[in-house]
Motif scaffolding. Structure first.
Motif, PDB file in Angstrom:
ATOM      1  N   GLU A 296     -99.682  38.088  62.839  1.00  9.66           N
ATOM      2  CA  GLU A 296     -98.911  36.868  63.043  1.00  9.66           C
ATOM      3  C   GLU A 296     -99.159  36.377  64.472  1.00  9.66           C
ATOM      4  O   GLU A 296     -99.383  37.173  65.382  1.00  9.66           O
ATOM      5  CB  GLU A 296     -97.411  37.145  62.860  1.00  9.66           C
ATOM      6  N   ILE A 297     -99.118  35.076  64.662  1.00  8.85           N
ATOM      7  CA  ILE A 297     -99.263  34.542  66.010  1.00  8.85           C
ATOM      8  C   ILE A 297     -98.022  34.891  66.828  1.00  8.85           C
ATOM      9  O   ILE A 297     -96.896  34.755  66.364  1.00  8.85           O
ATOM     10  CB  ILE A 297     -99.494  33.017  65.990  1.00  8.85           C
ATOM     11  N   TYR A 298     -98.240  35.382  68.053  1.00 10.11           N
ATOM     12  CA  TYR A 298     -97.097  35.672  68.915  1.00 10.11           C
ATOM     13  C   TYR A 298     -97.168  34.863  70.212  1.00 10.11           C
ATOM     14  O   TYR A 298     -96.596  35.232  71.235  1.00 10.11           O
ATOM     15  CB  TYR A 298     -96.982  37.171  69.217  1.00 10.11           C
ATOM     16  N   VAL A 299     -97.908  33.732  70.157  1.00 12.50           N
ATOM     17  CA  VAL A 299     -97.946  32.797  71.277  1.00 12.50           C
ATOM     18  C   VAL A 299     -97.007  31.640  70.950  1.00 12.50           C
ATOM     19  O   VAL A 299     -97.161  30.999  69.906  1.00 12.50           O
ATOM     20  CB  VAL A 299     -99.372  32.265  71.506  1.00 12.50           C
ATOM     21  N   PRO A 300     -96.017  31.361  71.787  1.00  7.58           N
ATOM     22  CA  PRO A 300     -95.078  30.269  71.480  1.00  7.58           C
ATOM     23  C   PRO A 300     -95.789  28.919  71.398  1.00  7.58           C
ATOM     24  O   PRO A 300     -96.507  28.533  72.316  1.00  7.58           O
ATOM     25  CB  PRO A 300     -94.100  30.306  72.663  1.00  7.58           C
ATOM     26  N   LEU A 301     -95.614  28.225  70.286  1.00  2.00           N
ATOM     27  CA  LEU A 301     -96.184  26.893  70.097  1.00  2.00           C
ATOM     28  C   LEU A 301     -95.126  25.996  69.480  1.00  2.00           C
ATOM     29  O   LEU A 301     -94.299  26.443  68.686  1.00  2.00           O
ATOM     30  CB  LEU A 301     -97.404  26.932  69.168  1.00  2.00           C
ATOM     31  N   GLN A 302     -95.175  24.725  69.820  1.00  2.00           N
ATOM     32  CA  GLN A 302     -94.311  23.774  69.142  1.00  2.00           C
ATOM     33  C   GLN A 302     -94.764  23.645  67.690  1.00  2.00           C
ATOM     34  O   GLN A 302     -95.955  23.732  67.384  1.00  2.00           O
ATOM     35  CB  GLN A 302     -94.359  22.415  69.839  1.00  2.00           C
ATOM     36  N   LEU A 303     -93.806  23.436  66.809  1.00  2.00           N
ATOM     37  CA  LEU A 303     -94.096  23.424  65.378  1.00  2.00           C
ATOM     38  C   LEU A 303     -95.215  22.465  65.024  1.00  2.00           C
ATOM     39  O   LEU A 303     -96.109  22.783  64.232  1.00  2.00           O
ATOM     40  CB  LEU A 303     -92.820  23.057  64.606  1.00  2.00           C
ATOM     41  N   GLN A 304     -95.203  21.273  65.626  1.00  2.00           N
ATOM     42  CA  GLN A 304     -96.179  20.249  65.271  1.00  2.00           C
ATOM     43  C   GLN A 304     -97.546  20.495  65.911  1.00  2.00           C
ATOM     44  O   GLN A 304     -98.488  19.747  65.671  1.00  2.00           O
ATOM     45  CB  GLN A 304     -95.677  18.858  65.669  1.00  2.00           C
ATOM     46  N   GLN A 305     -97.666  21.562  66.728  1.00  2.00           N
ATOM     47  CA  GLN A 305     -98.938  21.868  67.373  1.00  2.00           C
ATOM     48  C   GLN A 305     -99.633  23.086  66.773  1.00  2.00           C
ATOM     49  O   GLN A 305    -100.781  23.362  67.104  1.00  2.00           O
ATOM     50  CB  GLN A 305     -98.716  22.123  68.876  1.00  2.00           C
ATOM     51  N   SER A 306     -98.959  23.802  65.921  1.00  2.00           N
ATOM     52  CA  SER A 306     -99.515  25.052  65.407  1.00  2.00           C
ATOM     53  C   SER A 306    -100.418  24.820  64.198  1.00  2.00           C
ATOM     54  O   SER A 306    -100.036  24.122  63.260  1.00  2.00           O
ATOM     55  CB  SER A 306     -98.393  26.012  65.006  1.00  2.00           C
ATOM     56  N   PRO A 307    -101.616  25.411  64.206  1.00  2.00           N
ATOM     57  CA  PRO A 307    -102.474  25.334  63.014  1.00  2.00           C
ATOM     58  C   PRO A 307    -102.082  26.357  61.957  1.00  2.00           C
ATOM     59  O   PRO A 307    -102.715  26.434  60.902  1.00  2.00           O
ATOM     60  CB  PRO A 307    -103.864  25.630  63.583  1.00  2.00           C
ATOM     61  N   PHE A 308    -101.030  27.147  62.239  1.00  2.00           N
ATOM     62  CA  PHE A 308    -100.649  28.227  61.338  1.00  2.00           C
ATOM     63  C   PHE A 308     -99.534  27.844  60.370  1.00  2.00           C
ATOM     64  O   PHE A 308     -98.986  28.706  59.683  1.00  2.00           O
ATOM     65  CB  PHE A 308    -100.260  29.471  62.136  1.00  2.00           C
ATOM     66  N   ASN A 309     -99.193  26.553  60.335  1.00  2.00           N
ATOM     67  CA  ASN A 309     -98.222  26.109  59.334  1.00  2.00           C
ATOM     68  C   ASN A 309     -98.731  24.900  58.564  1.00  2.00           C
ATOM     69  O   ASN A 309     -97.960  24.151  57.982  1.00  2.00           O
ATOM     70  CB  ASN A 309     -96.862  25.802  59.981  1.00  2.00           C
ATOM     71  N   VAL A 310    -100.069  24.717  58.581  1.00  2.00           N
ATOM     72  CA  VAL A 310    -100.699  23.655  57.797  1.00  2.00           C
ATOM     73  C   VAL A 310    -101.878  24.255  57.028  1.00  2.00           C
ATOM     74  O   VAL A 310    -102.282  25.389  57.252  1.00  2.00           O
ATOM     75  CB  VAL A 310    -101.187  22.495  58.698  1.00  2.00           C
TER      76      VAL A 310
END
Length: 455
Positions: A296-310
């Motif tokens: 799992e990614i453990y680098v904090p990212l804003q939701l709309q910037q993460s490639p891991f939820n698209v």
């Protein structure tokens, strides 16, 4: 020594070491190297893409030849090393002619089938008999990468079959006439991974090389607009406009970038931006992204910037009982009922690599199943080298060893510090369910219980 005689000796020695002989694609590269051809020329003559030969077939071939000769084989030294190796062999080449094969089938003799399987280590080659198809997953991915601007995310712990699946996705994309580029971040220098500008230039340079284009980074790189914009312009204005077909860009072991949070915070949103741009600009629709990672990614990212939820999420799991039985059959092992497969699964939980290791040794007749199960967590068992590799990692990172000891010592699933949990999960040593950790299989529990001095 002529080339055909050398190939005969190499194939014979591969068989004697319980490995398959060179397949047709490896022979194509082997002959090209012998004639001092570039990978581009070899690919053109064989009808392959240079990227596929350079980044998929050639590294595996060099690894196999290195294992065979005991020396590091590269494209540059391949001919001289193998000529020297062949000259040192005392067995007649004529006696080895019977071992010339272009393929292997399950209908071959029992004597040969017991010698034909290589030790399961790393990605499973495309022509292997011991690949277990995950048809529903493969069909999903094949369908997805045909879509303009697609993004596919493949996640699983190490040695669960991610790279083997990726080989088949790349092969499928090639069959569709797509251009393909495959990059493994595990092979990237730390100095590059820790510097965003160097990393993005490395990315662009490697994509350019695999597409067999002339590098023009300096023409597009502008420090006034920044490395992210420069990288995007280079891919859009130069690379994508130079090719007339979709480009599948596969990034393996992306979790390596998680170790460098400052770089990850810029690079991962950049991938997301390319995906979003594909929704409105036709040029970006030519790009199909495949992101492969172990944790799992453990680098904090804003939701709309993460490639891991698209995009399309793919999670590889352990083999089922039916898949273990199927793989046993592919190894030529005739189990009369489900009991043997259940016993093996009780030990290793269907872990693909661990199942393969067991079946490899059972196929060779070196050990019976009861003997294998009894010795498994000991220094005389078939898993010793696999377990030792993990133990070395745990010794180098005491915080991981301490957390694993806590999980093993507990009778209930327990919470662990997130980054520690993700790293142990990436290694395949624990399973996570709602951030609650348990040992992933009985083999690891038994072995590390003694190593970590848990009562």
């Amino acid at each position: 020594m002529n080339l055909d005689s050398l190939i005969e000796i190499v194939n014979r020695k591969l068989l004697e070491s319980h490995n398959r002989p060179l397949n047709s694609t490896e022979l194509l590269i082997f002959r090209g190297i012998w004639e001092y051809q570039t990978y581009g020329k070899i690919a053109e003559e064989g009808g392959y893409s240079a990227g596929y030969l350079t980044n998929v077939v050639a590294p595996e071939l060099c690894k196999r030849l290195s294992d065979l000769t005991g020396q590091r084989v590269t494209k540059k030294n391949c001919r001289i090393l193998l000529e020297s190796y062949a000259a040192a062999q005392t067995v007649s080449v004529i006696q080895a002619q019977k071992y010339q094969f272009k393929g292997i089938s399950l209908e071959t003799s029992q004597e040969y089938s017991q010698r034909s399987f290589p030790y399961p280590n790393g990605a499973i080659p495309l022509d292997s008999l011991i690949y277990v198809e995950r048809s529903s997953i493969e069909d999903q991915v094949y369908k997805e990468i045909r879509k303009p601007g697609a993004l596919v995310r493949i996640k699983a712990p190490k040695e669960m079959g991610k790279t083997s699946l990726l080989l088949r996705i790349i092969d499928y994309a090639e069959s569709q006439g797509y251009r393909t580029v495959s990059l493994n971040l595990e092979q990237t220098d730390q100095a590059i991974l820790s510097d965003l500008n160097r990393f993005l230039r490395w990315l662009c340079a490697n994509v350019t090389s695999q597409l067999q284009l002339e590098p023009q980074l300096d023409e597009y790189w502008d420090e006034d607009i920044g490395s992210k914009v420069s990288c995007s312009l280079y891919i859009k204005k130069y690379l994508l406009e130079q090719i007339d077909s979709p480009l599948v860009l596969a990034l393996d072991e992306v979790n390596q970038i998680f170790e460098y949070p400052e770089v990850a915070k810029d690079f991962l949103p950049l991938l997301r931006s390319w995906y979003e741009e594909g929704k409105r600009l036709p040029i970006w629709q030519k790009l199909r992204l495949i992101i492969v990672h172990s944790t799992e990614i453990y680098v904090p990212l804003q939701l709309q910037q993460s490639p891991f939820n698209v995009g399309l999420p793919i999670k590889l799991t352990s083999f089922s009982l039916e898949q273990v039985q199927q793989l046993a059959q592919q190894y030529g092992i005739n189990w009369t009922d489900e009991d043997e497969a259940r016993q093996l699964m009780d030990l290793v939980g269907g872990h693909p690599s661990l199942v393969n290791i067991a079946l490899y040794h059972l196929n060779r007749g070196e050990v019976s199943l009861p003997q294998l199960l009894e010795a498994a967590p000991t220094s005389t068992g078939v898993y010793f080298h696999h377990l030792q590799r993990h133990w070395v990692t745990l010794q180098e990172q005491p915080e991981l060893a301490s957390a694993l000891a806590t999980a093993i010592d507990s009778t209930q699933p327990i919470p662990l510090e997130p980054i520690i949990a993700y790293k142990l999960s990436s290694m395949g040593l624990i399973k996570l369910d709602n951030n609650q950790a348990t040992p992933s299989c009985r083999l690891y529990q038994q072995y590390f219980q003694s190593k970590l001095l848990i009562k």
